[in-house]
Design a protein around this motif. Sequence first.
Motif, short mmCIF file in Angstrom:
data_model
loop_
_atom_site.label_atom_id
_atom_site.label_comp_id
_atom_site.label_asym_id
_atom_site.label_seq_id
_atom_site.Cartn_x
_atom_site.Cartn_y
_atom_site.Cartn_z
N PHE A 1 -1.92 3.07 1.53
CA PHE A 1 -1.71 3.65 0.60
C PHE A 1 -2.25 5.03 0.16
CE2 PHE A 1 -4.54 5.37 -3.32
CZ PHE A 1 -3.71 4.62 -4.29
N TRP A 2 -3.61 5.75 1.56
CA TRP A 2 -3.69 7.24 1.94
C TRP A 2 -2.95 8.36 2.10
CZ3 TRP A 2 -8.74 7.22 5.04
CH2 TRP A 2 -9.12 7.79 4.69
N SER B 1 1.38 6.27 -7.67
CA SER B 1 0.32 6.60 -7.63
C SER B 1 0.34 8.63 -8.35
CB SER B 1 -1.12 5.94 -6.79
OG SER B 1 -0.56 7.15 -5.91
N SER C 1 -0.16 8.24 -0.93
CA SER C 1 -0.28 8.56 -2.04
C SER C 1 -0.13 9.63 -2.56
CB SER C 1 -1.47 8.37 -2.30
OG SER C 1 -2.25 8.55 -4.03
N GLY D 1 3.89 6.35 4.88
CA GLY D 1 2.79 5.01 4.61
C GLY D 1 2.52 4.13 4.95
N VAL E 1 -7.68 11.47 -4.51
CA VAL E 1 -7.56 10.12 -3.51
C VAL E 1 -8.59 9.61 -2.55
CG1 VAL E 1 -6.05 10.43 -2.13
CG2 VAL E 1 -5.77 7.94 -2.70
N ASP F 1 5.47 11.03 -6.48
CA ASP F 1 4.39 10.46 -8.18
C ASP F 1 5.47 10.92 -9.07
OD1 ASP F 1 3.57 12.64 -9.29
OD2 ASP F 1 1.90 12.82 -8.54
N GLY G 1 1.22 3.92 -3.71
CA GLY G 1 0.85 5.14 -3.63
C GLY G 1 1.66 6.41 -4.00
N GLY H 1 0.78 -0.88 0.12
CA GLY H 1 -0.14 -0.12 0.13
C GLY H 1 1.14 0.77 -0.05
#
Length: 352
Positions: free
Chosen positions: A132-133, A105, A136, A167, A112, A140, A102, A98
Amino acid sequence: MVMIERSLSGPSRTSLWVTGIWRKEKPWLAVILILLGLWMFDAGQAGQSLDLMLRQLASVAPFLAASVLIAAWANATGADGLIARAFVGAPAAMIIMGALAGALSPFCSCGVIPLIAALLVMGVPLAPVMAFWLASPLMDPAMFALTTGIIGFEFAVAKTLVAIGLGLFGGSVVHLLVKVNGLSAPLREGVGNGGCGGARVRSPQAPVWRFWHEPERLARLRREGVRTALFLLKWLALAFLLESLMLAYIPAERIVQTLGGEGLSPIVLATLFGVPAYFNGYAALPLIATLMEQGMQAGAGMAFLIAGGVTSLPAAIAVWVLVKPRIFALYIALSLIGAFTAGLLFQLWKLF
């Protein structure tokens, strides 16, 4: 006489209808009232705020549409149970995946939100979702390239490591709290039946891939898609409208200029100011780069970008209406702790 007594003693149909509308559509009513107030007292800003709100909604529309369709399709076919079960077992591996997913992403802190809602509604455990939250919105490929060009390669690499680390930290904390029964059913009532493991994981059923042959499943697809889309749309609209007001009436420079100086206090202030930060990571980079050239601590700059990236005002509002208060408080606490720790460690790295 009986009819008169009933009309006097009980609420009318009109009042019940108005009450129902107020309960369900408070965000839309707030948007309308804010725009009307702006139009009366600052007509020029009313047009600008409406334009910004619509452009921001358009920017997250692809993520919103994809997430709503995925959630509705999974619900109609029953595939949500399979998706949720993919996150069961090997918690450490799921948290690591995750965090890594993230960090790579292309989602902003608002973009998100629809995906997180879909995952939680499907019953995906909260720990890997939180990993992930938190990771993210921070990094990127495009953000890495832009950060390298504006602030420097070292800062970009450090921010990437912070995204992954935050994360992992957030996912691990949530996992430990779940193990001691500290968290359950994170979504608010009416958002979904997800949670830590989820009902669909506890009672799995074989999916029906050709769901269009069953009218009830088609109806479920439409119903779930419309309900989820409208729920997220109205709250994101209000969040982006409030963002426009902050942009108009609280200049970014006025906030960030208070973050100069030496010692621990600039990092603390940067963390606190970063939480309600209203510009995205791309817009903040040039401003932070300039302030760092003028003497702002690198650690304060890192803390500001991390805190603001995870918990900008629109994202915070969206999170508030999506999950229960204690999950929201945990989200904010993890962001604050992570941002301050990242700023402090990066500053120590720069010094030694």
